[in-house]
Design an enzyme around this catalytic site. Structure first.
Site, mmCIF file in Angstrom:
data_model
loop_
_atom_site.group_PDB
_atom_site.id
_atom_site.type_symbol
_atom_site.label_atom_id
_atom_site.label_comp_id
_atom_site.label_asym_id
_atom_site.label_seq_id
_atom_site.Cartn_x
_atom_site.Cartn_y
_atom_site.Cartn_z
ATOM 1 N N GLY A 1 0.781 -1.230 0.000
ATOM 2 C CA GLY A 1 0.000 0.000 0.000
ATOM 3 C C GLY A 1 0.815 1.283 0.000
ATOM 4 N N GLU B 1 5.169 3.592 6.040
ATOM 5 C CA GLU B 1 3.948 2.766 6.051
ATOM 6 C C GLU B 1 2.767 3.624 5.575
ATOM 7 O OE1 GLU B 1 2.204 0.217 5.935
ATOM 8 O OE2 GLU B 1 2.252 -0.819 7.871
ATOM 9 N N ASP C 1 -2.896 0.855 12.094
ATOM 10 C CA ASP C 1 -4.217 0.622 12.694
ATOM 11 C C ASP C 1 -4.030 -0.071 14.056
ATOM 12 O OD1 ASP C 1 -6.907 0.333 13.101
ATOM 13 O OD2 ASP C 1 -7.213 -1.192 11.567
ATOM 14 N N LYS D 1 -4.500 5.530 12.769
ATOM 15 C CA LYS D 1 -5.821 5.261 13.347
ATOM 16 C C LYS D 1 -5.632 4.796 14.791
ATOM 17 C CE LYS D 1 -7.545 2.448 9.955
ATOM 18 N NZ LYS D 1 -8.625 1.851 9.112
ATOM 19 N N PHE E 1 -12.681 2.814 7.449
ATOM 20 C CA PHE E 1 -11.973 1.994 6.473
ATOM 21 C C PHE E 1 -11.852 2.810 5.199
ATOM 22 C CE2 PHE E 1 -11.281 -1.115 3.169
ATOM 23 C CZ PHE E 1 -10.244 -1.830 3.728
ATOM 24 N N VAL E 2 -10.651 3.243 4.900
ATOM 25 C CA VAL E 2 -10.434 4.145 3.765
ATOM 26 C C VAL E 2 -9.628 3.445 2.678
ATOM 27 C CG1 VAL E 2 -10.624 6.295 5.068
ATOM 28 C CG2 VAL E 2 -8.422 5.133 4.966
ATOM 29 N N ARG F 1 -6.104 0.766 -5.308
ATOM 30 C CA ARG F 1 -4.788 1.319 -4.928
ATOM 31 C C ARG F 1 -4.381 2.460 -5.861
ATOM 32 N NH1 ARG F 1 -2.414 -2.186 -1.157
ATOM 33 N NH2 ARG F 1 -2.764 -4.409 -1.432
HETATM 34 P P1 IMP Z 1 -2.202 -3.034 11.549
HETATM 35 O O1 IMP Z 1 -1.223 -4.159 11.761
HETATM 36 O O2 IMP Z 1 -3.568 -3.355 12.103
HETATM 37 O O3 IMP Z 1 -1.701 -1.707 12.043
HETATM 38 O O4 IMP Z 1 -2.496 -3.009 10.028
HETATM 39 C C1 IMP Z 1 -1.898 -2.240 9.120
HETATM 40 C C2 IMP Z 1 -2.280 -2.759 7.746
HETATM 41 O O5 IMP Z 1 -3.705 -3.007 7.656
HETATM 42 C C3 IMP Z 1 -1.981 -1.697 6.729
HETATM 43 O O6 IMP Z 1 -0.681 -1.831 6.225
HETATM 44 C C4 IMP Z 1 -3.053 -1.926 5.694
HETATM 45 O O7 IMP Z 1 -2.609 -2.903 4.764
HETATM 46 C C5 IMP Z 1 -4.231 -2.492 6.455
HETATM 47 N N1 IMP Z 1 -5.236 -1.434 6.766
HETATM 48 C C6 IMP Z 1 -5.519 -0.905 7.974
HETATM 49 N N2 IMP Z 1 -6.472 0.025 7.891
HETATM 50 C C7 IMP Z 1 -6.801 0.095 6.574
HETATM 51 C C8 IMP Z 1 -7.750 0.899 5.842
HETATM 52 O O8 IMP Z 1 -8.480 1.764 6.362
HETATM 53 N N3 IMP Z 1 -7.803 0.680 4.502
HETATM 54 C C9 IMP Z 1 -7.017 -0.241 3.864
HETATM 55 N N4 IMP Z 1 -6.120 -1.003 4.499
HETATM 56 C C10 IMP Z 1 -6.016 -0.840 5.857
HETATM 57 MG MG MG Z 2 -3.527 -3.766 2.886
#
Ligand code: IMP
Ligand code: MG
Length: 195
Positions: A48, A103, A107, A135, A156-157, A169
């Site tokens: 991403g 990154e 999230d 987030k 969720f964006v 993307r």
């Molecule tokens: P984390 O391990 O939960 O912090 O996840 C991070 C990964 O989740 C990011 O690199 C994204 O690939 C995916 N992700 C988290 N939130 C979103 C969103 O709002 N849209 C799309 N992908 C997301």
């Molecule tokens: Mg992703």
């Protein structure tokens, strides 16, 4: 939040291309101050991050080299623990390097925490994290990125690198998809008439 969108699958635009350009330039200014005279190793988190990485890189006034990492998270059904697997990692050691992880969105923090820990365990001189979106309400671990483009709520964006089901993307802005596209459960949204 702006309501217009230039794509039929989108409900609204959260950040236009111009908004994103401003955010990227501000981050670039901060990084140029902090990395002046240094040659960091960029660790770009696939997939991403690619549009953000490209635009942010153009603002750099310092030397840097590029490495790519990729991780996938497994959210087991009834099991509450989340497991992140890193399946792409640089061949060259990060020992003594100033590592700058880039990154798209943080999230839960699980992915970035694991990547940061691995970089530190290789003996990096410093490890900092830049994220376009943060987030914080979604955190499952305590984690604060060093450079944050924009803090958002639990939305969720998609767009500008962020995907839904590997799509969108390439969209030049960041926005929210129509519920009919992400097939939310209508029972959870009784006031919505459009799905
Ligand atoms: P984390 O391990 O939960 O912090 O996840 C991070 C990964 O989740 C990011 O690199 C994204 O690939 C995916 N992700 C988290 N939130 C979103 C969103 O709002 N849209 C799309 N992908 C997301
Ligand atoms: Mg992703």
């Amino acid at each position: 939040m702006k309501t217009q969108s230039k794509h039929p699958d989108f409900e609204s635009v959260l950040l236009s291309s111009d908004d994103i350009a401003d955010i990227v330039q501000k981050l670039g200014n901060q990084l140029n101050q902090d990395y002046q005279g240094k040659t960091p190793t960029i660790l770009a988190v696939l997939k991403g991050v690619t549009p953000f990485l490209t635009d942010l890189s153009k603002t750099f006034q310092f030397y840097c080299d590029y490495e790519y990492v990729a991780a996938s998270s497994y959210h087991g059904g009834v099991v509450t623990s989340n497991w992140v697997e890193i399946y792409l990692w640089p061949r060259l050691s990060l020992k003594h390097k100033d590592v700058l992880i880039i990154e798209d969105v943080v999230d839960s923090g699980l992915t970035i925490q694991k990547i940061k820990q691995k970089a530190m365990s290789e003996g990096a001189a410093s490890v900092k994290v830049v994220t376009l979106l943060d987030k914080p309400e979604g955190r499952k671990v305590k984690f604060k990125p060093d450079y944050i483009g924009k803090t958002i709520g639990q939305l969720f964006v998609v767009g500008y690198g962020l995907d839904f089901d590997e799509k969108y993307r390439n969209v030049p802005f960041i926005g929210l998809l129509k519920p009919s596209i992400i097939k939310m459960n209508p029972k959870d949204y009784p006031w919505r008439k459009d799905f």
